[in-house]
Design an enzyme around this catalytic site. Structure first.
Site, PDB file in Angstrom:
ATOM      1  N   LEU A  84       6.270  -9.144  -2.885  1.00 46.57           N
ATOM      2  CA  LEU A  84       5.990  -9.702  -1.559  1.00 46.57           C
ATOM      3  C   LEU A  84       4.479  -9.818  -1.377  1.00 46.57           C
ATOM      4  O   LEU A  84       3.730  -8.990  -1.896  1.00 46.57           O
ATOM      5  CB  LEU A  84       6.514  -8.750  -0.482  1.00 46.57           C
ATOM      6  CG  LEU A  84       8.028  -8.580  -0.390  1.00 46.57           C
ATOM      7  CD1 LEU A  84       8.374  -7.382   0.470  1.00 46.57           C
ATOM      8  CD2 LEU A  84       8.658  -9.837   0.191  1.00 46.57           C
ATOM      9  N   GLU A 115      12.486  -4.955   8.413  1.00 48.33           N
ATOM     10  CA  GLU A 115      13.044  -3.824   7.658  1.00 48.33           C
ATOM     11  C   GLU A 115      11.914  -2.922   7.185  1.00 48.33           C
ATOM     12  O   GLU A 115      10.830  -3.408   6.872  1.00 48.33           O
ATOM     13  CB  GLU A 115      13.798  -4.367   6.420  1.00 48.33           C
ATOM     14  CG  GLU A 115      14.877  -5.364   6.774  1.00 48.33           C
ATOM     15  CD  GLU A 115      15.194  -6.343   5.631  1.00 48.33           C
ATOM     16  OE1 GLU A 115      15.006  -5.976   4.466  1.00 48.33           O
ATOM     17  OE2 GLU A 115      15.627  -7.466   5.948  1.00 48.33           O
ATOM     18  N   LYS A 117       9.573  -0.976   4.730  1.00 47.75           N
ATOM     19  CA  LYS A 117       9.276  -1.196   3.314  1.00 47.75           C
ATOM     20  C   LYS A 117       9.295   0.162   2.622  1.00 47.75           C
ATOM     21  O   LYS A 117       8.347   0.938   2.723  1.00 47.75           O
ATOM     22  CB  LYS A 117       7.926  -1.886   3.136  1.00 47.75           C
ATOM     23  CG  LYS A 117       7.647  -2.207   1.690  1.00 47.75           C
ATOM     24  CD  LYS A 117       6.474  -3.136   1.541  1.00 47.75           C
ATOM     25  CE  LYS A 117       6.292  -3.576   0.102  1.00 47.75           C
ATOM     26  NZ  LYS A 117       6.010  -2.499  -0.823  1.00 47.75           N
ATOM     27  N   ASP A 119       9.051   2.915  -0.096  1.00 50.03           N
ATOM     28  CA  ASP A 119       8.149   3.044  -1.239  1.00 50.03           C
ATOM     29  C   ASP A 119       8.900   3.682  -2.399  1.00 50.03           C
ATOM     30  O   ASP A 119       8.807   4.883  -2.632  1.00 50.03           O
ATOM     31  CB  ASP A 119       6.945   3.898  -0.824  1.00 50.03           C
ATOM     32  CG  ASP A 119       5.811   3.776  -1.818  1.00 50.03           C
ATOM     33  OD1 ASP A 119       5.890   2.898  -2.688  1.00 50.03           O
ATOM     34  OD2 ASP A 119       4.857   4.555  -1.719  1.00 50.03           O
ATOM     35  N   GLU A 175      16.333  -0.576  -2.961  1.00 49.17           N
ATOM     36  CA  GLU A 175      15.304   0.358  -3.404  1.00 49.17           C
ATOM     37  C   GLU A 175      15.899   1.708  -3.769  1.00 49.17           C
ATOM     38  O   GLU A 175      16.698   2.267  -3.014  1.00 49.17           O
ATOM     39  CB  GLU A 175      14.304   0.520  -2.250  1.00 49.17           C
ATOM     40  CG  GLU A 175      12.938   0.928  -2.657  1.00 49.17           C
ATOM     41  CD  GLU A 175      12.113  -0.221  -3.242  1.00 49.17           C
ATOM     42  OE1 GLU A 175      12.634  -1.352  -3.392  1.00 49.17           O
ATOM     43  OE2 GLU A 175      10.940   0.040  -3.566  1.00 49.17           O
ATOM     44  N   TYR A 219      18.961  -4.163   0.469  1.00 50.92           N
ATOM     45  CA  TYR A 219      18.300  -5.017   1.466  1.00 50.92           C
ATOM     46  C   TYR A 219      18.303  -6.511   1.164  1.00 50.92           C
ATOM     47  O   TYR A 219      17.870  -7.306   1.987  1.00 50.92           O
ATOM     48  CB  TYR A 219      16.872  -4.561   1.729  1.00 50.92           C
ATOM     49  CG  TYR A 219      16.015  -4.323   0.492  1.00 50.92           C
ATOM     50  CD1 TYR A 219      15.695  -5.339  -0.372  1.00 50.92           C
ATOM     51  CD2 TYR A 219      15.523  -3.046   0.223  1.00 50.92           C
ATOM     52  CE1 TYR A 219      14.914  -5.116  -1.485  1.00 50.92           C
ATOM     53  CE2 TYR A 219      14.733  -2.807  -0.891  1.00 50.92           C
ATOM     54  CZ  TYR A 219      14.430  -3.844  -1.747  1.00 50.92           C
ATOM     55  OH  TYR A 219      13.665  -3.615  -2.848  1.00 50.92           O
ATOM     56  N   LYS A 283      11.234 -10.832   7.241  1.00 51.73           N
ATOM     57  CA  LYS A 283      11.842 -11.950   6.512  1.00 51.73           C
ATOM     58  C   LYS A 283      12.328 -12.983   7.517  1.00 51.73           C
ATOM     59  O   LYS A 283      12.926 -12.604   8.535  1.00 51.73           O
ATOM     60  CB  LYS A 283      13.057 -11.453   5.708  1.00 51.73           C
ATOM     61  CG  LYS A 283      12.714 -10.380   4.704  1.00 51.73           C
ATOM     62  CD  LYS A 283      13.958  -9.823   4.025  1.00 51.73           C
ATOM     63  CE  LYS A 283      13.552  -8.698   3.089  1.00 51.73           C
ATOM     64  NZ  LYS A 283      14.690  -7.926   2.607  1.00 51.73           N
ATOM     65  N   LYS A 307       1.597  -4.043   5.870  1.00 50.00           N
ATOM     66  CA  LYS A 307       1.292  -2.671   5.468  1.00 50.00           C
ATOM     67  C   LYS A 307       0.797  -1.829   6.645  1.00 50.00           C
ATOM     68  O   LYS A 307       0.212  -2.355   7.583  1.00 50.00           O
ATOM     69  CB  LYS A 307       0.211  -2.683   4.375  1.00 50.00           C
ATOM     70  CG  LYS A 307       0.655  -3.299   3.062  1.00 50.00           C
ATOM     71  CD  LYS A 307       1.691  -2.432   2.395  1.00 50.00           C
ATOM     72  CE  LYS A 307       2.061  -2.862   1.011  1.00 50.00           C
ATOM     73  NZ  LYS A 307       1.230  -2.417  -0.052  1.00 50.00           N
ATOM     74  N   CYS A 401     -26.608  -8.803 -18.247  1.00 51.19           N
ATOM     75  CA  CYS A 401     -25.281  -8.209 -18.418  1.00 51.19           C
ATOM     76  C   CYS A 401     -25.423  -6.833 -19.092  1.00 51.19           C
ATOM     77  O   CYS A 401     -26.013  -6.727 -20.168  1.00 51.19           O
ATOM     78  CB  CYS A 401     -24.403  -9.129 -19.261  1.00 51.19           C
ATOM     79  SG  CYS A 401     -22.829  -8.374 -19.714  1.00 51.19           S
ATOM     80  N   CYS A 404     -23.683  -7.221 -22.828  1.00 48.21           N
ATOM     81  CA  CYS A 404     -24.203  -8.011 -23.954  1.00 48.21           C
ATOM     82  C   CYS A 404     -25.665  -8.422 -23.777  1.00 48.21           C
ATOM     83  O   CYS A 404     -26.252  -9.024 -24.671  1.00 48.21           O
ATOM     84  CB  CYS A 404     -23.339  -9.254 -24.163  1.00 48.21           C
ATOM     85  SG  CYS A 404     -23.441 -10.417 -22.797  1.00 48.21           S
ATOM     86  N   CYS A 425     -21.926 -12.701 -15.838  1.00 46.85           N
ATOM     87  CA  CYS A 425     -22.544 -12.766 -17.155  1.00 46.85           C
ATOM     88  C   CYS A 425     -22.330 -14.198 -17.640  1.00 46.85           C
ATOM     89  O   CYS A 425     -21.239 -14.751 -17.490  1.00 46.85           O
ATOM     90  CB  CYS A 425     -21.828 -11.769 -18.073  1.00 46.85           C
ATOM     91  SG  CYS A 425     -22.158 -12.040 -19.814  1.00 46.85           S
ATOM     92  N   CYS A 432     -19.416 -11.170 -25.801  1.00 51.32           N
ATOM     93  CA  CYS A 432     -19.745 -10.094 -24.861  1.00 51.32           C
ATOM     94  C   CYS A 432     -18.572  -9.112 -24.977  1.00 51.32           C
ATOM     95  O   CYS A 432     -17.430  -9.466 -24.649  1.00 51.32           O
ATOM     96  CB  CYS A 432     -19.869 -10.628 -23.437  1.00 51.32           C
ATOM     97  SG  CYS A 432     -20.057  -9.303 -22.223  1.00 51.32           S
TER      98      CYS A 432
HETATM   99  S1  IVH Z   1      12.691  -7.844  -0.283  1.00 55.50           S
HETATM  100  C1  IVH Z   1      11.721 -11.509  -2.807  1.00 55.50           C
HETATM  101  N1  IVH Z   1      12.962  -5.833   1.337  1.00 55.50           N
HETATM  102  O1  IVH Z   1       8.828  -4.092  -1.935  1.00 55.50           O
HETATM  103  C2  IVH Z   1      11.730 -10.352  -1.885  1.00 55.50           C
HETATM  104  N2  IVH Z   1      11.642  -5.492  -0.611  1.00 55.50           N
HETATM  105  O2  IVH Z   1       6.418  -5.693  -2.701  1.00 55.50           O
HETATM  106  C3  IVH Z   1      12.067  -9.126  -2.563  1.00 55.50           C
HETATM  107  N3  IVH Z   1      10.761  -3.232  -0.869  1.00 55.50           N
HETATM  108  O3  IVH Z   1       9.794  -5.180  -5.136  1.00 55.50           O
HETATM  109  C4  IVH Z   1      11.977  -7.880  -1.877  1.00 55.50           C
HETATM  110  N4  IVH Z   1      11.642  -2.388   0.975  1.00 55.50           N
HETATM  111  O4  IVH Z   1      10.614  -2.893  -4.329  1.00 55.50           O
HETATM  112  C5  IVH Z   1      12.407  -6.259   0.196  1.00 55.50           C
HETATM  113  N5  IVH Z   1      13.349  -4.146   2.861  1.00 55.50           N
HETATM  114  C6  IVH Z   1      12.785  -4.560   1.729  1.00 55.50           C
HETATM  115  C7  IVH Z   1      12.004  -3.709   0.906  1.00 55.50           C
HETATM  116  C8  IVH Z   1      11.445  -4.224  -0.264  1.00 55.50           C
HETATM  117  C9  IVH Z   1      10.915  -2.141  -0.101  1.00 55.50           C
HETATM  118  C10 IVH Z   1       9.959  -3.287  -2.117  1.00 55.50           C
HETATM  119  C11 IVH Z   1      10.677  -3.860  -3.324  1.00 55.50           C
HETATM  120  C12 IVH Z   1       9.870  -5.040  -3.745  1.00 55.50           C
HETATM  121  C13 IVH Z   1       8.535  -4.701  -3.155  1.00 55.50           C
HETATM  122  C14 IVH Z   1       7.741  -5.960  -2.931  1.00 55.50           C
END
Ligand code: IVH
Length: 670
Positions: A84, A115, A117, A119, A175, A219, A283, A307, A401, A404, A425, A432
């Site tokens: 993403l 949703e 994200k 980790d 995930e 997801y 999304k 983020k 540089c 080199c 450079c 180099c």
């Molecule tokens: S959708 C094409 N939904 O984030 C879209 N990803 O930086 C595919 N992730 O590789 C991902 N929570 O590992 C989606 N609710 C969520 C998510 C999610 C975590 C992770 C996933 C992806 C990464 C992208």
């Protein structure tokens, strides 16, 4: 014990552990018991805990015992698993929506599925006739590894679906992660929860995986044989009814302003969640719109990860190193007193470029605020001037540089009428050393030749040992010699050989990208591959100095043409390309063989109604047609929108090229 003796003891133990890893994971022939292995591993961890100079040298040692096996079978995802793009601030989010509206060329209100994200590590589950057939890791996004048995140990993953409305074939994606409280029990073995999830997923023996309490939240979907869903939120609800775990925090939000409010509120409560999240994913909720928007080369246009703000800490700059990148860019990097930022020990922070140092007046000895956001490289935010001493002088940026000794320069940009912020450079080839090493690292990287057994550290080592000086040397390595190197063995040498041999089959676009030509990223490499079609035409193009014709490709501009010219003026570069083309098996560019517009070329002039140029282009390409950027006798149709350029229309008339209105073009497609 002296520091040297401790280091020696530590190295011996590590070497022994690596040997046992190889025996256990790669050969499946352990010679010590699990208990003996654990003692050895704990001794290493204890040493690292006690003596920080060991830990800082090799942080990854914290993952000892979970060296991934390289022997999983590969699996090509039916629909690529892309990543993403990121938004960090309001402006990024607004731009994201602006781009969507521009692409669709319609003034519509967009609803978002929001949703957390998570980790963790993404995985794709293929169900056929309601049964789990394959569980696959993301890999490079196109090809993953089959880890079905390991995934089956996760209780949240249903092995069979009972519901009647479950599609005949579907890839369900989500995930894999570990809850914070479960991580606490094993925190001595892994650097962070994400590492724990990834390490245990790649165990050769599923019994090892089952020891770690992994979770799976679903997801999205990849391939789906029948899609009856209108919205992403409908799909998420159905996932639940099919028996998958989904996030309790999923919701639909109807404007970017409300997204920003929700993000601010959610950021405060993120620490109360029982798993790590590093942002929110937005999304476009309507799946029909998602389909129209499609993908760029590595991310969907219809989604973004917003983020959470980064962690930061203060530390002192011990030195400023100048790194030389693949394109010659000199990047200053602050070497700082190691400091823990959000659970990761940071000892390097980028200072970006010469202008940034001047603007922030950053000096050696300064106390600075460092920011680290997710997987982005830590960077210096500001200087704490109160702590500056009189003895600290201004930093003088090198004018030659450091690798080199060539002259360095800041390029003048004719469009912005400004000098570039980056100093480079001027050596453009393999003479180099630093540029050469970086070129080789780029060559082996995931999106290029994807030689997964040959990491960046190994490239550096092989370079020092003079095993590799040019990319083609990779295909002429002495594996006997390698197997006798410290830390290597016959199994690891043969694994390396296997992955190098495997990389020989490559597509033309990836090959072009792997050459590391400035301004030729993945997207441009694909355009050039579409145009040249096979390696012989590609080579002739450059030998016969027809490079200028490349400008006819829609999407390629002066900058790219100049860069290609410069690259092919260099004799070593030509030799590298020729040699590689002999060694590798470069697949012809797959031209869409089916489609009503096969061998038909189009060009647009004027503004189109309710559709952007980009979408029009991808519609043509989906139907196997092509787009050109100038009126020549190679053009079949000139499509005219509102206020077309008269000159183009006249040229087309003169050459007898058919001219279509947008309506006629659209009828042709339908
Ligand atoms: S959708 C094409 N939904 O984030 C879209 N990803 O930086 C595919 N992730 O590789 C991902 N929570 O590992 C989606 N609710 C969520 C998510 C999610 C975590 C992770 C996933 C992806 C990464 C992208």
């Amino acid at each position: 014990m002296t520091k040297e003796q401790i280091k020696k003891k530590y190295k011996l133990k590590l070497k022994s552990l690596n040997k046992h890893n190889e025996l256990y994971y790669d050969k499946s022939q352990p010679v010590i018991t699990d208990a003996e292995y654990d003692v050895l591993k704990n001794e290493i961890i204890d040493l690292e805990k006690k003596y920080s100079f060991l830990r800082n040298k090799n942080l990854n040692n914290l993952q000892v015992g979970f060296r991934p096996s390289k022997s999983f079978e590969k699996y090509k995802h039916k629909v690529p698993m892309l990543s993403l793009s990121n938004a960090f601030k309001e402006e990024d989010l607004k731009n994201f929506e602006k781009k969507i509206i521009n692409y669709l060329n319609e003034k519509i209100k967009i609803d978002y599925s929001v949703e957390p994200k998570i980790d963790g590590i993404s995985a794709s589950l293929t169900y056929i006739n309601k049964k789990l057939k394959f569980g696959v890791s993301r890999g490079d996004g196109e090809t993953g590894e089959i880890i079905t048995e390991n995934l089956k140990t996760i209780q949240d993953i249903p092995l069979e679906i009972k519901k009647d409305n479950f599609p005949k074939e579907i890839e369900i994606r989500g995930e894999v992660f570990i809850k914070k409280k479960d991580f606490l029990r094993i925190k001595d073995k892994f650097a962070n929860p994400r590492n724990a999830a990834s390490g245990s997923l790649r165990q050769k023996d599923p019994k090892e995986t089952s020891k770690i309490p992994l979770k799976f939240i679903a997801y999205t979907f990849g391939f789906m044989s029948e899609n009856k869903f209108k919205n992403q939120s409908d799909f998420l609800n159905e996932l639940k009814s099919w028996g998958f775990l989904t996030s309790d925090y999923n919701k639909v939000i109807k404007s970017t302003d409300d997204l920003l409010i929700f993000h601010e509120q959610f950021e405060k409560k993120r620490f109360n969640l029982n798993y790590d999240i590093d942002g929110l994913v937005y999304k476009v909720n309507n799946l029909q719109l998602q389909k129209r928007l499609g993908f760029t080369s590595n991310a969907p246009r219809w989604a973004i990860a917003h983020k959470f703000s980064a962690d930061h800490a203060y530390s002192e700059i011990l030195n400023i190193d100048i790194q030389v990148g693949r394109t010659g860019a000199l990047t200053p990097v602050a070497k700082v007193k190691p400091v823990n930022i959000g659970g990761v020990v940071v000892s390097n922070a980028t200072l970006h470029n010469e202008d940034e140092i001047i603007r922030k007046d950053i000096r050696i000895g300064d106390t600075v605020k460092i920011e680290r956001a997710g997987d982005v490289i830590p960077h210096v935010l500001e200087v704490d001037l109160k702590k500056r001493k009189k003895t600290q002088n201004k930093f003088i940026f090198p004018t030659i540089c450091p690798s080199c000794g060539s002259k360095t320069e800041k390029e003048y940009n004719n469009i912005t009428k400004k000098f570039d912020a980056v100093r480079r450079c001027t050596n453009d080839g393999y003479t180099c050393n630093k540029i050469a090493i970086e070129k080789i690292k780029h060559f082996i990287s995931k999106d290029a030749m994807n030689i997964d057994g040959l990491g960046k550290k190994v490239v550096e080592k092989f370079w020092d040992l003079k095993f590799i000086k040019l990319p083609q040397d990779i295909y002429n390595l002495d594996y006997q010699k390698i197997s006798s190197l410290d830390g290597w063995g016959s199994q690891s040498a043969s694994n390396l050989k296997f992955s190098i041999e495997n990389s020989k089959k490559v597509t033309l676009d990836k090959f072009i990208f792997s050459l590391g030509i400035r301004h030729i990223g993945i997207e441009n490499a694909k355009l050039i591959a579409d145009f040249t079609k096979n390696i012989n035409i590609f080579l002739n193009f450059f030998k016969k100095d027809k490079i200028k014709e490349i400008i006819n490709i829609d999407g390629i501009g002066e900058t790219q043409v100049k860069s290609l010219e410069k690259f092919f003026q260099n004799k070593t570069n030509i030799k590298v390309v020729e040699k590689l083309s002999e060694i590798l098996s470069i697949k012809d560019r797959e031209v869409k063989s089916k489609g009503k517009l096969k061998n038909v070329s189009f060009m647009f002039t004027g503004k189109l109604q309710n559709i952007s140029r980009a979408e029009a282009k991808s519609l043509i390409e989906e139907n196997a047609g092509s787009i050109v950027s100038s009126v020549t006798n190679k053009l079949d149709y000139l499509v005219t929108g509102e206020k077309p350029t008269n000159r183009k229309v006249e040229q087309a008339k003169n050459l007898g090229i058919k001219i279509l209105t947008q309506k006629e073009w659209s009828d042709l497609l339908n």
